[in-house]
Design an enzyme around this catalytic site. Sequence first.
Site, PDB file in Angstrom:
ATOM      1  N   LYS A 151     -11.324  -0.126  -1.143  1.00  0.00           N
ATOM      2  CA  LYS A 151     -11.448   1.314  -1.278  1.00  0.00           C
ATOM      3  C   LYS A 151     -10.830   1.700  -2.618  1.00  0.00           C
ATOM      4  O   LYS A 151     -10.040   0.947  -3.177  1.00  0.00           O
ATOM      5  CB  LYS A 151     -10.802   2.027  -0.112  1.00  0.00           C
ATOM      6  CG  LYS A 151      -9.371   1.640   0.191  1.00  0.00           C
ATOM      7  CD  LYS A 151      -8.973   2.310   1.486  1.00  0.00           C
ATOM      8  CE  LYS A 151      -7.572   1.920   1.927  1.00  0.00           C
ATOM      9  NZ  LYS A 151      -7.552   0.615   2.602  1.00  0.00           N
ATOM     10  N   ASP A 204      -5.590   2.637  -3.709  1.00  0.00           N
ATOM     11  CA  ASP A 204      -6.885   2.546  -3.026  1.00  0.00           C
ATOM     12  C   ASP A 204      -7.169   3.750  -2.116  1.00  0.00           C
ATOM     13  O   ASP A 204      -8.307   4.021  -1.791  1.00  0.00           O
ATOM     14  CB  ASP A 204      -7.042   1.214  -2.264  1.00  0.00           C
ATOM     15  CG  ASP A 204      -5.937   0.956  -1.276  1.00  0.00           C
ATOM     16  OD1 ASP A 204      -4.996   1.773  -1.180  1.00  0.00           O
ATOM     17  OD2 ASP A 204      -6.011  -0.098  -0.594  1.00  0.00           O
ATOM     18  N   ARG A 205      -6.118   4.483  -1.728  1.00  0.00           N
ATOM     19  CA  ARG A 205      -6.351   5.647  -0.871  1.00  0.00           C
ATOM     20  C   ARG A 205      -6.469   6.918  -1.704  1.00  0.00           C
ATOM     21  O   ARG A 205      -5.999   6.959  -2.844  1.00  0.00           O
ATOM     22  CB  ARG A 205      -5.195   5.830   0.102  1.00  0.00           C
ATOM     23  CG  ARG A 205      -5.088   4.718   1.101  1.00  0.00           C
ATOM     24  CD  ARG A 205      -4.015   5.018   2.132  1.00  0.00           C
ATOM     25  NE  ARG A 205      -4.109   4.036   3.203  1.00  0.00           N
ATOM     26  CZ  ARG A 205      -3.537   4.153   4.379  1.00  0.00           C
ATOM     27  NH1 ARG A 205      -2.820   5.228   4.659  1.00  0.00           N
ATOM     28  NH2 ARG A 205      -3.673   3.220   5.300  1.00  0.00           N
ATOM     29  N   ASP A 240      -0.795   1.724  -4.031  1.00  0.00           N
ATOM     30  CA  ASP A 240      -1.572   0.726  -4.771  1.00  0.00           C
ATOM     31  C   ASP A 240      -2.919   1.273  -5.251  1.00  0.00           C
ATOM     32  O   ASP A 240      -3.741   0.523  -5.766  1.00  0.00           O
ATOM     33  CB  ASP A 240      -1.788  -0.529  -3.921  1.00  0.00           C
ATOM     34  CG  ASP A 240      -2.571  -0.244  -2.653  1.00  0.00           C
ATOM     35  OD1 ASP A 240      -2.451   0.867  -2.112  1.00  0.00           O
ATOM     36  OD2 ASP A 240      -3.307  -1.138  -2.208  1.00  0.00           O
ATOM     37  N   ASP A 273      -2.461   6.616  -3.341  1.00  0.00           N
ATOM     38  CA  ASP A 273      -1.306   5.991  -2.696  1.00  0.00           C
ATOM     39  C   ASP A 273      -0.648   4.926  -3.570  1.00  0.00           C
ATOM     40  O   ASP A 273      -0.992   4.762  -4.743  1.00  0.00           O
ATOM     41  CB  ASP A 273      -1.713   5.396  -1.344  1.00  0.00           C
ATOM     42  CG  ASP A 273      -2.523   4.119  -1.500  1.00  0.00           C
ATOM     43  OD1 ASP A 273      -3.216   3.988  -2.525  1.00  0.00           O
ATOM     44  OD2 ASP A 273      -2.464   3.256  -0.613  1.00  0.00           O
ATOM     45  N   SER A 300       0.811  -1.209   0.000  1.00  0.00           N
ATOM     46  CA  SER A 300       0.000   0.000   0.000  1.00  0.00           C
ATOM     47  C   SER A 300       0.846   1.261   0.000  1.00  0.00           C
ATOM     48  O   SER A 300       1.657   1.475  -0.893  1.00  0.00           O
ATOM     49  CB  SER A 300      -0.962  -0.047   1.184  1.00  0.00           C
ATOM     50  OG  SER A 300      -1.863   1.021   1.117  1.00  0.00           O
ATOM     51  N   HIS A 301       0.703   2.060   1.032  1.00  0.00           N
ATOM     52  CA  HIS A 301       1.350   3.370   1.107  1.00  0.00           C
ATOM     53  C   HIS A 301       2.727   3.295   1.747  1.00  0.00           C
ATOM     54  O   HIS A 301       3.365   4.320   1.941  1.00  0.00           O
ATOM     55  CB  HIS A 301       0.461   4.282   1.937  1.00  0.00           C
ATOM     56  CG  HIS A 301       0.084   3.634   3.230  1.00  0.00           C
ATOM     57  ND1 HIS A 301      -0.855   2.639   3.298  1.00  0.00           N
ATOM     58  CD2 HIS A 301       0.577   3.782   4.474  1.00  0.00           C
ATOM     59  CE1 HIS A 301      -0.943   2.206   4.536  1.00  0.00           C
ATOM     60  NE2 HIS A 301      -0.085   2.881   5.276  1.00  0.00           N
TER      61      HIS A 301
HETATM   62  C1  G6P Z   1      -5.105  -0.406   5.283  1.00  0.00           C
HETATM   63  C2  G6P Z   1      -6.467  -1.005   5.313  1.00  0.00           C
HETATM   64  C3  G6P Z   1      -7.439   0.007   5.845  1.00  0.00           C
HETATM   65  C4  G6P Z   1      -6.989   0.513   7.193  1.00  0.00           C
HETATM   66  C5  G6P Z   1      -5.600   1.048   7.093  1.00  0.00           C
HETATM   67  C6  G6P Z   1      -5.030   1.523   8.410  1.00  0.00           C
HETATM   68  O1  G6P Z   1      -5.043   0.644   4.381  1.00  0.00           O
HETATM   69  O2  G6P Z   1      -6.871  -1.386   4.023  1.00  0.00           O
HETATM   70  O3  G6P Z   1      -8.699  -0.574   5.915  1.00  0.00           O
HETATM   71  O4  G6P Z   1      -7.830   1.527   7.633  1.00  0.00           O
HETATM   72  O5  G6P Z   1      -4.764   0.075   6.557  1.00  0.00           O
HETATM   73  O6  G6P Z   1      -4.638   0.483   9.172  1.00  0.00           O
HETATM   74  P1  G6P Z   1      -3.805   0.647  10.501  1.00  0.00           P
HETATM   75  O7  G6P Z   1      -4.054  -0.641  11.198  1.00  0.00           O
HETATM   76  O8  G6P Z   1      -2.367   0.903  10.119  1.00  0.00           O
HETATM   77  O9  G6P Z   1      -4.372   1.857  11.213  1.00  0.00           O
HETATM   78 ZN    ZN Z   2      -3.258   1.428  -0.316  1.00  0.00          ZN
END
Ligand code: G6P
Ligand code: ZN
Length: 543
Positions: free
Chosen positions: A376, A281-282, A279, A277, A113-114
Site C-alpha cells: 500500500k 504505506d498508510r 513507514d 504512517d 509500521s504505525h
Molecule cells: C498491516 C498490514 C495490513 C493490515 C494491517 C492491520 O498494516 O500491512 O495489510 O490491514 O496491518 O492488521 P491487523 O492484523 O492489526 O488488523
Molecule cells: Zn505502515
Amino acid sequence: MTAKSVATTPFPDQKPGTSGLRKKVAVFRQPRYVENFVQAIFDAIPERAGATLVIGGDGRFFNREVVQTALKMAAANGFARVLVGRGGLLSTPAASCVIRKYGAIGGLVLSASHNPGGPDGDFGIKFNTANGGPAPEDVTAAIFARTLALTEYRIVEAPDLDLDAVGETCIGAMAVTVLDPVADYLHLMRTLVDFEAIRALFAGGFRMRFDAMSAVTGPYAHAILEGELGAAPGTVVNGTPQPDFGGHHPDPNPVHCHDLYDLMLSPDAPDFGAASDGDGDRNMIVAPGLFVTPSDSLAILAAHAHRAPGYAAGLAGVARSMPTSRAVDRVAASLGIPAYETPTGWKFFGSLLDAGLITLCGEESAGTGSDHVREKDGLWAVLLWLNVLAATGTPARDLVHAHWARFGRDYYTRHDYEEIDSDAAKALMSGLRAKLADLPGQRFGDLTVATADDFRYVDPVDGSVTAEQGVRIGFAEDARVVYRLSGTGTAGATLRVYVERFEPATGRLDRPVAEVLASAVAAACAIADIAALTGRDAPSVVT
Ligand code: G6P
Ligand code: ZN
C-alpha cells in the site's frame, strides 16, 4: 574480509505475523535475535548467490544498527549486490518500487509500521519477495520453520558502512549502492499522476496540510509536494524523521493524528488534509469538516482513477480486505469490473495484482494501493486524490457527498479492544465460531441476523486456502459486523470489531456515524459477549 559462521540456538518466538516479525525493541536487541531472523530469511532464498537485495527501513530506533548487521550478513550469504536507502531509509512503498525496478530478488523492510518507536517502542523486520510485495504465507512459514532449526548464522567482520552518502561502495565482494530514497519513487509517481494539473491546482491557491508524523514520508513529501508540485512551504508538517517519531504513535487516524484532524474540522481548515504512517504505506484523508474513511477513500479513488494518466485505460478490477466496507464493491458493479474480497494483510492482494486481475485495492486500516508497487502507498493515495481534485475542480468535501449521492453511503466504524488477555480473546473468537449456526434468525434490537460465517479465502489465482480470517455477521437490514484478532500487535491481543450499515442514495446521508451505528454496535457487543469475556465495557480506540 572473510565470512564467518557463528554458532547460535533458535528463539521460539520468531513467527512472522500479518506483516513480518514485530516485537518490542528490547526483544530485537537480545544477542543473536536479529542475526537469527535475518539468517532464516536468507536461508529461505535458495537462489540468493549472485542476486540483488534491497534493504531499507522507516528510520525508527535500531534501524541503522539492523541495516549494518543485515549488510554484513548479506555479504556473507553470497548476495552480489545490495541497494540501501541513504541513512538506511526507504519508505515501504519505495522499497517495493526499488525491488521491482532493479530486479532484486527481494528486500528487507525494517519497520513496525504505525507502532510507536524508540527504545521502549516496537521494531520489525519484513521480507518482501521479487514482486516487491510481502512474502506470501508459504515463504513466511518456511522462514519460521528455519528460525526453529538454526544452528549458525553467517556474517563478515567489517567496519560499519557510511550510509549517509549516496554512491557505490562494497563489503568484500558484494557491491553496495546507497540510493537517494526518494528518486526512484518520485520517478514512478510522475508516470501515474498528472503533476502538471496538481501544480496548477497549487498555483491557483489550493492549500493543503500533510502531516508526516515525524516518520519516513517527510523527505518524500517535502520533495514531491513542496518541491515538485509547488505546494506552499509549510504544507508538510512534522517532516523530519525521528527515531521515536517525536514520542507519538505514527498511525494516521483521527485519534493519533488529532492535530491535523482538529485543524481540518476547524474554521481555519485548508482545502485538503492528509497524513501517512511510520513507514509511509498508510494514509489518512480529511476534507474540510469531514474525515474520509479509508473504505470510502478507496471507493472514491476507484470511481475517479481514470482521471489520472496511470489509470486512464480504466481498472481491470478492484479488491478490498474482508473487514473493509462494501463501498468499493458498489463502484465496481457500476463500472462492470470484478471486486475481490481478501483476508486482512496486503500480501493477499499480491497474487491478484501479479495476475492482472485488479488495478486498485485497499483496506479499512488506512491502506490504499495499486498495481504500481506491491505495498500500500500512502503518498501515492494523496497524490491520486490531488489529481482527482485538480481534474474535477470539485472541493474534497463535495466530492465525497457527490459520491454518496450516487452510490449510497456505507456508514462505518471500527472498535478496538487493545491489549486484552490473549486467552480471553481466543475464547471470545472460539465462542463466536461455536454459535455461528444458531445465529441466523436471531434478533438484536432492530436488527435480524441473516448470515453468519467464518471468512475463508480461496485465492482465485493459485487456489491456496486461508481459513479462519474473521467472523462475519450479516443483518437483514443491510448492516454487517466483523470480528477478528489483530495480527500486528506486540502485547496481549487486540480484538477488532468492524461495524457498518448501508444507507441508499435516496436515504439520509449526513447523519452522525455513531448514531446510525448504535444498534449495530450494541448487537456486536451482545453477540460476542464482549464485556463479560474481556472485562472491558468500552473499546480503547474508536475510529
Ligand atoms: C498491516 C498490514 C495490513 C493490515 C494491517 C492491520 O498494516 O500491512 O495489510 O490491514 O496491518 O492488521 P491487523 O492484523 O492489526 O488488523
Ligand atoms: Zn505502515
